[in-house]
Design an enzyme around this catalytic site. Structure first.
Site, PDB file in Angstrom:
ATOM      1  N   GLU A 108      16.302 -11.513 -37.348  1.00 56.51           N
ATOM      2  CA  GLU A 108      16.646 -11.932 -35.996  1.00 56.51           C
ATOM      3  C   GLU A 108      17.087 -10.719 -35.167  1.00 56.51           C
ATOM      4  O   GLU A 108      18.053 -10.045 -35.492  1.00 56.51           O
ATOM      5  CB  GLU A 108      17.795 -12.943 -36.078  1.00 56.51           C
ATOM      6  CG  GLU A 108      18.414 -13.272 -34.744  1.00 56.51           C
ATOM      7  CD  GLU A 108      19.682 -14.131 -34.902  1.00 56.51           C
ATOM      8  OE1 GLU A 108      20.087 -14.390 -36.059  1.00 56.51           O
ATOM      9  OE2 GLU A 108      20.249 -14.511 -33.878  1.00 56.51           O
ATOM     10  N   ASP A 116      21.655 -14.004 -38.253  1.00 52.46           N
ATOM     11  CA  ASP A 116      23.109 -13.916 -38.127  1.00 52.46           C
ATOM     12  C   ASP A 116      23.769 -15.177 -38.671  1.00 52.46           C
ATOM     13  O   ASP A 116      23.185 -16.257 -38.630  1.00 52.46           O
ATOM     14  CB  ASP A 116      23.514 -13.768 -36.655  1.00 52.46           C
ATOM     15  CG  ASP A 116      23.101 -12.417 -36.096  1.00 52.46           C
ATOM     16  OD1 ASP A 116      22.815 -11.509 -36.902  1.00 52.46           O
ATOM     17  OD2 ASP A 116      23.062 -12.284 -34.858  1.00 52.46           O
ATOM     18  N   ASP A 128      23.458 -19.506 -33.279  1.00 51.20           N
ATOM     19  CA  ASP A 128      22.122 -19.067 -32.871  1.00 51.20           C
ATOM     20  C   ASP A 128      21.278 -18.699 -34.081  1.00 51.20           C
ATOM     21  O   ASP A 128      20.103 -19.050 -34.166  1.00 51.20           O
ATOM     22  CB  ASP A 128      22.223 -17.829 -31.961  1.00 51.20           C
ATOM     23  CG  ASP A 128      22.566 -18.221 -30.537  1.00 51.20           C
ATOM     24  OD1 ASP A 128      22.564 -19.446 -30.259  1.00 51.20           O
ATOM     25  OD2 ASP A 128      22.847 -17.319 -29.725  1.00 51.20           O
TER      26      ASP A 128
END
Ligand code: 0RA
Length: 673
Positions: A446, A532, A536
């Site tokens: 990501e 993460d 998100d």
């Protein structure tokens, strides 16, 4: 299962020939249980969560066999306070009479000997195949203790076992008017890495079994402190209700699922199907109540019959409105016929041959023709009787055909890009130098900053990095043409090298194109999603998983998909740096540091919010180094359950999603990891 040893009888070396010992004409081969304790994974797959729950399924499968044979109407599973599990059925009860050749009670043999073959045959269709059907004796062997109660011939019998060995002869425990069996067992902590049963995992399988066996009542009761809960499954509608359940959060195209059943050459076939306004295909197939994840001949028969019956009806009734003139006659492809389809196919085969990577692909050739002709006949008849339904389905499929034309263009573009030379790989991919997929890993990372750290920190010989910076599109809601125009999806497909779409099923009626998905072209054995540890991050991870689950499920079923586990905390005191991957671990480290250390140097705790906060060396040491990292492998415990979960999480039904997220605020447990 090559080694034959017994534990109850004198140990003699009989590994040379089964025939010498038992006679070639004997079907049943009895073996002791020592092999099971020595190599449990050979019998139940693994000794983790999955293997643990397999024990429950094994006993339940035996009870379902009684139901399939017509003797059992109710099964109850209880998770007891002491950590044991009890499965009770009202079948015939395991026989207790003395077995002529073995000169021991049948119950004892069933519980303490591995058996293969026909002597204990209880009717033709048995829940067996893959890891199913290994026998209750395997459960016994892997349990600290086990206790069986049989109600039969108006008598109650009990017998107890420890580590698979008989404790005492069968005891008669008074009178009864019922029949049936209770098997209660405590999984052995010496064998299993986890010994705590999970209600939801078991419940998912029981729900599935209840749908597949209409009117069979299956109860799951949790009596463990703080977990008290009960779920009763009993479905009068069988497969129809199964399909309705799968499509709970979607909009149905026709008022009620179609249902067909028939039998040919001793193979009963049942099918229910519905169409919804999504673009996904959701077909679940079962052989003797076992989910055939890899499909096989029954699925091939269904697909062929569905496409053919729709085309035939449409042509006969002149229903193709938008057929292109000039270029020959228009017809629906299989994919067109299956867009928005949810179906459950259940067949019973007396002697099923399971093939494939996970032994969940039906190989019996004759079943294809049987399913094809029964379903072709059934559907054609149904369409004649329900012309409105037929018209709706054909309209939808024709629409699908037109948008597929647009998708084809996008797909061809990707095919050209994924030609074998590396020049055409996505620009942001940092590939590894080794080209042998067996050694290679692809990290889907990501964001650019974490991607940068990963590129610097990696071992470039076998680790490739693909940073994903844009938004990953939701595969639950988008049609192929839109999916394939998404940059991140394009990059993933190209990097994987597998191609995309098609049926990926050689038994199919249509021949695949070279751009179609083919797992043999996969460029990396491990695909590791690294996001993460925040909201998100978990959203992106779910989007990537949704895409893979919907469009390349073979990657999950083949065990190629993993989730990286970055640390949540860094704890430092002086020169000592420790990482913690959970709050518990953090507290554990803190306690130890406080106990060992002097008072002068203070302890610093920092929480990692993103991967980008780690420098390349830290990222390597904590998350990427194969020697020290933890990877969670993504597997799907119950395929049908996963499908309805993804549609609930990622589909249009906002209310269902909110409910689900509220109920599962902390952990999404569909991944058996
Ligand atoms: C062997 C033979 C028969 C039934 C069973 C085993 C049996 C096993 C289990 C395990 C759990 N519940 C079960 N119920 C039955 C056939 C019995 C007969 O012929 O009467």
């Amino acid at each position: 299962m090559t080694q034959l040893k017994t534990i109850d009888q004198p140990q003699k070396d009989i590994s040379g020939s089964e025939e010498d010992l038992y006679g070639a004409d004997k079907i049943t081969v009895l073996k002791g249980l020592a092999a099971v304790r020595k190599r449990p994974a050979m019998f139940i797959g693994d000794t983790g969560k999955r293997g643990l729950h397999h024990l429950v399924y094994e006993v339940v499968d035996n009870a379902v066999d009684e139901a399939l044979a017509g003797f059992c109407t109710k099964i109850q599973v209880i998770l007891h306070k002491d950590g044991s599990c009890a499965v009770t059925d009202n079948g015939r009860g395991i026989p207790v009479d003395i077995h002529k050749e073995e000169k021991r009670p049948a119950l004892e043999l069933v519980m303490t000997m591995l058996h293969a073959g026909g002597k204990f045959d209880k009717g033709s269709y048995k829940v067996s195949g893959g890891l199913h059907g290994v026998g209750v004796s395997v459960v016994n062997a892997l349990s600290k203790w086990c206790r069986v109660e049989v109600h039969r011939d108006n008598q109650k019998y009990i017998q107890s076992y420890k580590l698979g060995k008989v404790e005492a002869p069968i005891e008669v425990k008074g009178k009864t008017r019922k029949t049936g069996t209770t098997v209660r067992f405590l999984p052995d902590k010496e064998i299993f890495r986890f010994t705590e049963f999970e209600f939801d995992i078991i419940d998912e399988r029981l729900r599935e079994l209840a749908y597949l066996n209409k009117n069979l009542e299956i109860i799951l009761r949790d009596e463990r402190a703080g977990h008290e809960r009960e779920q009763v499954h009993r479905y009068k509608g069988g497969l129809i209700e199964f399909v309705q359940h799968l499509d709970e959060t979607r909009n149905a195209l026709i008022p009620k699922p179609i249902f067909l059943d028939g039998e040919k050459e001793g193979v009963p076939v049942e099918l229910s199907l519905q169409y919804n306004d999504s673009f996904n295909e959701n077909i679940f197939t079962f052989v003797n109540c076992i989910n055939t994840i890899e499909g096989g001949t029954h699925l091939a028969g269904l697909r062929a019959a569905l496409t053919r019956s729709l085309n035939q009806y449409a042509v006969k009734n002149n229903l193709f409105k938008n057929s292109k003139s000039g270029k020959g006659t228009f017809s629906l492809s299989g994919e067109d016929a299956r867009e928005g389809l949810t179906a459950v196919l259940s067949v019973k085969v007396a002697d099923p041959q399971f093939e494939g990577q996970t032994k969940t692909k039906l190989g019996n050739g004759e079943v294809k023709g049987i399913c094809d002709s029964l379903i072709m006949e059934g559907l054609s008849d149904y369409f004649e009787r329900h012309p409105g339904v037929a018209r709706k389905i054909i309209e939808k499929a024709e629409l699908a055909a037109r948008s597929r034309e647009a998708a084809r263009k996008a797909k061809d573009l990707i095919r050209r890009k994924s030609a074998l030379d590396s020049a055409s790989l996505p620009g942001k991919l940092a590939d590894c130098s080794n080209k042998d997929p067996a050694f290679c890993e692809l990290f889907l990372v990501e964001g650019d900053s974490a991607g940068g750290s990963a590129k610097q920190g990696r071992d470039r010989r076998f680790q490739a990095i693909l940073p994903l910076r844009g938004k990953v599109i939701n595969a639950e809601k988008a049609r192929d043409d839109r999916l394939l125009n998404n940059n991140e999806i394009q990059a993933i497909i190209t990097a994987l090298g597998t191609g995309y779409g098609g049926d990926n099923d050689n038994d199919e009626e249509e021949s695949g194109s070279s751009a179609d998905f083919n797992i043999e072209n996969l460029r990396y054995k491990k695909i590791i999603i690294m996001t993460d540890a925040d909201v998100d991050g978990s959203h992106i991870r779910t989007l990537i998983l949704t895409f893979i689950y919907r469009k390349m499920p073979q990657l999950i079923h083949g065990g190629h998909i993993y989730i990286a586990q970055p640390p949540l905390y860094k704890i430092r005191r002086g020169k000592t740096e420790l990482y913690a991957f959970s709050d518990e671990e953090r507290d554990y480290h803190l306690k130890r540091l406080r106990k060992d250390g002097g008072k002068d140097s203070k302890i610093e705790i920092s929480r990692y919010k993103g991967l980008g906060e780690m420098n390349p060396e830290q990222l390597w040491a904590t998350t990427m180094d194969p020697d020290t990292r933890t990877l969670l492998q993504v597997t799907v415990a119950e395929d049908a359950g996963a499908a309805s979960l993804f549609s609930r999480l990622m589909g249009h039904d906002v209310e269902a999603r909110r409910e689900f997220i509220e109920a599962n605020a902390k952990n999404v447990t569909f991944l058996d990891i």
